[in-house]
Design a protein around this motif. Structure first.
Motif, PDB file in Angstrom:
ATOM      1  N   MET A 284       0.378  -1.766   0.245  1.00 18.87           N
ATOM      2  CA  MET A 284      -0.313  -0.421  -0.198  1.00 18.87           C
ATOM      3  C   MET A 284       0.882   1.217   0.404  1.00 18.87           C
ATOM      4  SD  MET A 284      -0.907   0.533   3.643  1.00 18.87           S
ATOM      5  CE  MET A 284      -1.132   2.528   3.392  1.00 18.87           C
ATOM      6  N   GLY A 285       0.108   2.549  -0.254  1.00 16.40           N
ATOM      7  CA  GLY A 285       0.998   3.994  -0.344  1.00 16.40           C
ATOM      8  C   GLY A 285       1.270   4.577  -1.594  1.00 16.40           C
ATOM      9  N   PRO A 286       1.873   4.210  -2.530  1.00 19.55           N
ATOM     10  CA  PRO A 286       2.044   4.922  -3.676  1.00 19.55           C
ATOM     11  C   PRO A 286       1.251   4.570  -4.879  1.00 19.55           C
ATOM     12  CG  PRO A 286       3.823   3.063  -3.629  1.00 19.55           C
ATOM     13  CD  PRO A 286       3.388   3.107  -2.600  1.00 19.55           C
ATOM     14  N   GLY A 287       0.596   3.615  -4.610  1.00 18.97           N
ATOM     15  CA  GLY A 287      -0.484   3.448  -5.882  1.00 18.97           C
ATOM     16  C   GLY A 287       0.731   2.196  -7.546  1.00 18.97           C
ATOM     17  N   LEU A 288       1.527   1.354  -6.412  1.00 23.76           N
ATOM     18  CA  LEU A 288       1.880   0.739  -7.502  1.00 23.76           C
ATOM     19  C   LEU A 288       0.689  -0.615  -8.411  1.00 23.76           C
ATOM     20  CD1 LEU A 288       5.176  -0.342  -4.769  1.00 23.76           C
ATOM     21  CD2 LEU A 288       4.946   0.882  -7.035  1.00 23.76           C
ATOM     22  N   ALA A 289       1.093  -0.547  -9.529  1.00 26.12           N
ATOM     23  CA  ALA A 289       0.916  -2.386 -10.528  1.00 26.12           C
ATOM     24  C   ALA A 289       1.704  -3.150 -10.170  1.00 26.12           C
ATOM     25  CB  ALA A 289       0.650  -1.423 -11.747  1.00 26.12           C
ATOM     26  N   PRO A 290       1.143  -4.126 -10.041  1.00 30.22           N
ATOM     27  CA  PRO A 290       1.989  -6.012  -9.922  1.00 30.22           C
ATOM     28  C   PRO A 290       2.978  -5.160 -10.811  1.00 30.22           C
ATOM     29  CG  PRO A 290      -1.006  -5.807 -10.831  1.00 30.22           C
ATOM     30  CD  PRO A 290      -0.271  -4.799 -11.016  1.00 30.22           C
ATOM     31  N   PRO A 291       4.080  -6.461 -10.112  1.00 33.39           N
ATOM     32  CA  PRO A 291       5.562  -6.181 -10.883  1.00 33.39           C
ATOM     33  C   PRO A 291       5.645  -6.768 -12.199  1.00 33.39           C
ATOM     34  CG  PRO A 291       5.317  -7.354  -9.440  1.00 33.39           C
ATOM     35  CD  PRO A 291       4.060  -6.946  -8.960  1.00 33.39           C
ATOM     36  N   ARG A 292       6.637  -5.797 -12.420  1.00 37.34           N
ATOM     37  CA  ARG A 292       6.094  -6.783 -14.420  1.00 37.34           C
ATOM     38  C   ARG A 292       7.767  -7.180 -14.484  1.00 37.34           C
ATOM     39  NH1 ARG A 292       4.108  -1.592 -17.667  1.00 37.34           N
ATOM     40  NH2 ARG A 292       5.495  -0.893 -15.756  1.00 37.34           N
ATOM     41  N   THR A 293       8.953  -6.585 -13.962  1.00 34.54           N
ATOM     42  CA  THR A 293       9.837  -7.167 -14.103  1.00 34.54           C
ATOM     43  C   THR A 293      10.527  -7.802 -12.470  1.00 34.54           C
ATOM     44  OG1 THR A 293      11.082  -4.898 -13.757  1.00 34.54           O
ATOM     45  CG2 THR A 293      10.206  -5.299 -15.527  1.00 34.54           C
ATOM     46  N   GLU A 294      11.911  -8.523 -12.533  1.00 35.81           N
ATOM     47  CA  GLU A 294      12.774  -8.489 -11.612  1.00 35.81           C
ATOM     48  C   GLU A 294      12.698  -7.246 -11.052  1.00 35.81           C
ATOM     49  OE1 GLU A 294      13.311 -12.010 -10.212  1.00 35.81           O
ATOM     50  OE2 GLU A 294      11.971 -12.062 -11.859  1.00 35.81           O
ATOM     51  N   ALA A 295      12.885  -5.833 -11.758  1.00 38.37           N
ATOM     52  CA  ALA A 295      13.163  -5.034 -10.463  1.00 38.37           C
ATOM     53  C   ALA A 295      12.904  -4.738  -9.861  1.00 38.37           C
ATOM     54  CB  ALA A 295      14.090  -3.599 -11.770  1.00 38.37           C
ATOM     55  N   GLU A 296      11.004  -4.865 -10.773  1.00 38.45           N
ATOM     56  CA  GLU A 296      10.207  -4.226 -10.150  1.00 38.45           C
ATOM     57  C   GLU A 296       9.719  -4.688  -9.338  1.00 38.45           C
ATOM     58  OE1 GLU A 296       7.233  -3.644 -12.267  1.00 38.45           O
ATOM     59  OE2 GLU A 296       7.575  -1.849 -13.599  1.00 38.45           O
ATOM     60  N   VAL A 297      10.257  -6.822  -8.867  1.00 39.08           N
ATOM     61  CA  VAL A 297       9.432  -7.125  -7.936  1.00 39.08           C
ATOM     62  C   VAL A 297      10.487  -7.019  -6.380  1.00 39.08           C
ATOM     63  CG1 VAL A 297       9.903  -9.694  -6.966  1.00 39.08           C
ATOM     64  CG2 VAL A 297       8.926  -9.162  -8.903  1.00 39.08           C
ATOM     65  N   ALA A 298      12.562  -6.194  -6.595  1.00 42.83           N
ATOM     66  CA  ALA A 298      12.377  -6.082  -5.612  1.00 42.83           C
ATOM     67  C   ALA A 298      12.306  -5.040  -5.343  1.00 42.83           C
ATOM     68  CB  ALA A 298      14.631  -6.237  -6.193  1.00 42.83           C
ATOM     69  N   LEU A 299      11.377  -3.649  -5.923  1.00 44.19           N
ATOM     70  CA  LEU A 299      11.686  -2.780  -5.427  1.00 44.19           C
ATOM     71  C   LEU A 299      10.165  -3.096  -4.501  1.00 44.19           C
ATOM     72  CD1 LEU A 299      11.090   0.436  -5.099  1.00 44.19           C
ATOM     73  CD2 LEU A 299       9.516   0.359  -7.183  1.00 44.19           C
ATOM     74  N   HIS A 300       8.770  -3.708  -5.068  1.00 43.40           N
ATOM     75  CA  HIS A 300       8.412  -4.330  -3.897  1.00 43.40           C
ATOM     76  C   HIS A 300       8.626  -4.677  -3.165  1.00 43.40           C
ATOM     77  CE1 HIS A 300       4.118  -3.985  -7.167  1.00 43.40           C
ATOM     78  NE2 HIS A 300       5.582  -2.904  -7.046  1.00 43.40           N
ATOM     79  N   ALA A 301       9.357  -5.866  -3.132  1.00 49.62           N
ATOM     80  CA  ALA A 301      10.089  -5.969  -1.952  1.00 49.62           C
ATOM     81  C   ALA A 301      10.281  -5.153  -0.695  1.00 49.62           C
ATOM     82  CB  ALA A 301      10.891  -7.624  -1.988  1.00 49.62           C
ATOM     83  N   GLU A 302      11.587  -4.208  -1.352  1.00 51.74           N
ATOM     84  CA  GLU A 302      11.925  -2.904  -0.510  1.00 51.74           C
ATOM     85  C   GLU A 302      10.765  -2.287   0.015  1.00 51.74           C
ATOM     86  OE1 GLU A 302      14.878   0.987  -1.696  1.00 51.74           O
ATOM     87  OE2 GLU A 302      14.834  -0.734  -2.034  1.00 51.74           O
ATOM     88  N   MET A 303       9.697  -2.236  -0.185  1.00 47.47           N
ATOM     89  CA  MET A 303       8.351  -1.065  -0.029  1.00 47.47           C
ATOM     90  C   MET A 303       7.541  -1.992   0.941  1.00 47.47           C
ATOM     91  SD  MET A 303       7.502   1.340  -2.767  1.00 47.47           S
ATOM     92  CE  MET A 303       6.861   2.271  -2.665  1.00 47.47           C
ATOM     93  N   ARG A 304       7.480  -3.128   0.264  1.00 50.32           N
ATOM     94  CA  ARG A 304       6.832  -4.053   1.611  1.00 50.32           C
ATOM     95  C   ARG A 304       7.327  -3.718   2.790  1.00 50.32           C
ATOM     96  NH1 ARG A 304       7.122  -7.756  -1.523  1.00 50.32           N
ATOM     97  NH2 ARG A 304       4.554  -7.337  -2.633  1.00 50.32           N
ATOM     98  N   ASP A 305       9.138  -3.691   2.774  1.00 48.45           N
ATOM     99  CA  ASP A 305       9.390  -3.915   3.895  1.00 48.45           C
ATOM    100  C   ASP A 305       9.358  -2.268   4.723  1.00 48.45           C
ATOM    101  OD1 ASP A 305      10.443  -6.646   4.191  1.00 48.45           O
ATOM    102  OD2 ASP A 305      12.263  -5.772   2.902  1.00 48.45           O
ATOM    103  N   GLY A 306       9.298  -1.842   3.508  1.00 50.66           N
ATOM    104  CA  GLY A 306       9.214  -0.100   3.903  1.00 50.66           C
ATOM    105  C   GLY A 306       7.988  -0.224   5.318  1.00 50.66           C
ATOM    106  N   VAL A 307       6.976  -0.746   4.720  1.00 50.91           N
ATOM    107  CA  VAL A 307       5.286  -0.637   5.093  1.00 50.91           C
ATOM    108  C   VAL A 307       5.457  -1.079   6.486  1.00 50.91           C
ATOM    109  CG1 VAL A 307       2.953  -1.286   4.908  1.00 50.91           C
ATOM    110  CG2 VAL A 307       3.607  -0.280   2.821  1.00 50.91           C
ATOM    111  N   VAL A 308       5.954  -2.353   6.628  1.00 53.65           N
ATOM    112  CA  VAL A 308       5.795  -3.353   8.074  1.00 53.65           C
ATOM    113  C   VAL A 308       6.962  -1.954   8.584  1.00 53.65           C
ATOM    114  CG1 VAL A 308       7.154  -4.950   9.330  1.00 53.65           C
ATOM    115  CG2 VAL A 308       6.129  -5.498   7.789  1.00 53.65           C
ATOM    116  N   ALA A 309       7.693  -1.508   8.636  1.00 54.23           N
ATOM    117  CA  ALA A 309       7.972  -0.292   9.350  1.00 54.23           C
ATOM    118  C   ALA A 309       7.829   0.953  10.030  1.00 54.23           C
ATOM    119  CB  ALA A 309       9.795  -0.446   9.163  1.00 54.23           C
ATOM    120  N   LEU A 310       6.659   1.243   8.751  1.00 51.68           N
ATOM    121  CA  LEU A 310       5.806   2.503   9.047  1.00 51.68           C
ATOM    122  C   LEU A 310       4.510   1.820  10.052  1.00 51.68           C
ATOM    123  CD1 LEU A 310       5.364   4.841   7.662  1.00 51.68           C
ATOM    124  CD2 LEU A 310       3.485   4.166   5.947  1.00 51.68           C
TER     125      LEU A 310
END
Length: 440
Positions: free
Chosen positions: A161-187
């Protein structure tokens, strides 16, 4: 007592709902409350004092918060959460401080006192009220979450949740989502000190992360449509979609068109938040943008904006509030901030949308609309000319209208076939069986 009356009495269960005046948090809860009452159950609702009228109008027994925050009315002056005044994640941290986690002990004490006064077989709570879950865990009370939106807590396979992301399409986007998921937990862990203080006060061990509190719930029911969400193929065991719960609030006024019957210009509904999000300037730009277009514009203010703060164009009418189902049936499109209730209601009426999100879960709702082509999305800083261009496209592009119909058909089906009552009854019956086994 007849056999039918005896059977009905045997089936009657006692539910305690817990929510707060957070805009779209109340009406979905009360929709489920009404359904349970219709099935013969007893329901109490704990919420802010300002929600007494709509809770009692639904047929429930109302119990106000006493130790926990309780708004006396729905005016902007009594707003508890002013997240609009903060930048980025600080807005959510503010909400966590003032309602979600900061007063966790106060919410927990209110719930425990009410359960001591009158027990319930199941507590149904907003996932935002950590204190309610803590109370239930502390006294061994079965409970579940009923989320009035897409999940705020991370779910594997769903964009965080948060910035309004669409489902990931690339490995880079998968990694970004994982990083942001950790950020949500921290939030959410911003509220961990208050959560653990409440837990320790009630004899519970501390949590490693705030979202771990959900593990004590029997179920997490998402009051949204699977077709609307970026749903994964497999959900966690406790998570279920139950479809959008969209009864009109009791305070919504019957809508009668203020235009002459022969006025056949298309009607566009503008429906922004029922809580103040500093959105007066955006509303004015929408009014100005539509003022030069051949349409009728109805702006519902929802109690969060004073009509005197706006300058309506000749083709615009302002309404303190109006029953949105009736307006949407007569409209061709909806302009909204992206609140979950307004978005899913518009889709259930197969209406394309212009979404101008301001925060909270609105960016994520806007992303889901835009990804399916069922509407357009603009930044809240969009100019009058940008809004006018978007409105022109929204009203003239048949592909957007068709996408809104397609997605809307699926959303409407999930609304009409919601299993929420059966699931809640099933949780109570499962507890009954467990008690019988323990007693045996």
């Amino acid at each position: 007592m007849t056999q039918a009356e005896a059977a009905r009495r045997f089936r009657m269960k006692s539910f305690l709902f817990a929510t707060w005046e957070g805009g779209g948090t109340v009406a979905p809860m009360l929709t489920v409350v009404r359904k349970l009452l219709h099935h013969g159950h007893r329901v109490r609702v704990m919420s802010d004092a300002c929600n007494r009228f709509e809770c009692e109008a639904a047929g429930a027994t109302f119990v106000p918060w006493t130790r926990a925050p309780s708004r006396p009315d729905r005016t902007p002056a009594s707003e508890t959460v002013s997240d609009w005044a903060y930048e980025g994640a600080a807005g959510l941290q503010h909400a966590i401080d003032v309602v979600w986690a900061g007063p966790a002990l106060a919410y927990a004490q209110d719930v425990i006192a009410e359960l001591e006064r009158e027990p319930a077989e199941l507590v149904v709570t907003s996932e935002m009220l950590f204190g309610v879950a803590i109370a239930c865990e502390a006294v061994g009370q079965p409970f579940c979450y009923l989320a009035a939106n897409i999940s705020l807590f991370p779910i594997p396979g769903v964009p965080p949740m948060g910035p309004g992301l669409a489902p990931p399409r690339t490995e880079a986007e998968v990694a970004l989502h994982a990083e942001m998921r950790d950020g949500v937990v921290a939030l959410f862990d911003h509220g961990l000190p208050a959560i653990n203080t409440a837990r320790l006060h009630l004899g519970l061990p501390p949590l490693d992360h705030a979202i771990d509190q959900a593990e004590a719930a029997q179920a997490v029911l998402l009051a949204t449509a699977r077709a609307f969400d970026f749903a994964p193929e497999t959900l966690p065991a406790k998570v279920r979609y139950v479809g959008p719960q969209l009864d009109e609030p009791a305070w919504a006024q019957t809508w009668v068109s203020p235009w002459p019957p022969g006025d056949d210009r298309p009607l566009v509904l503008v429906a922004f938040s029922t809580t103040f999000q500093n959105h007066t300037a955006v509303l004015q730009r929408v009014i100005d943008a539509a003022g030069e277009l051949p349409l009728r514009l109805l702006v519902t203010l929802g109690g969060s904006i004073d009509a005197d703060a706006l300058r309506p164009a000749d083709n615009c009418r302002l309404a303190a509030n109006a029953a949105h189902d009736a307006v949407m049936r007569a409209s061709v499109a909806v302009v909204t901030h992206g609140g979950h209730g307004t978005v899913t209601r518009a889709l259930a009426h197969r209406r394309p949308m212009l979404v101008i999100p301001h925060g909270r879960d609105q960016n994520d709702n806007a992303a889901r609309v835009a990804a399916r082509g069922a509407g357009l999305r603009l930044d809240p800083t969009a100019s009058t000319s940008e809004i006018r261009m978007a409105l022109r496209r929204l009203l003239s592009d048949p592909t957007i209208a068709e996408a809104a119909r397609t997605l809307g058909n699926a959303v409407a089906m999930e609304r009409e076939t919601s299993p929420v009552v059966e699931l809640l009854e099933g949780l109570v019956l499962a507890n009954d069986r467990t008690d019988l086994c323990l007693a045996g």
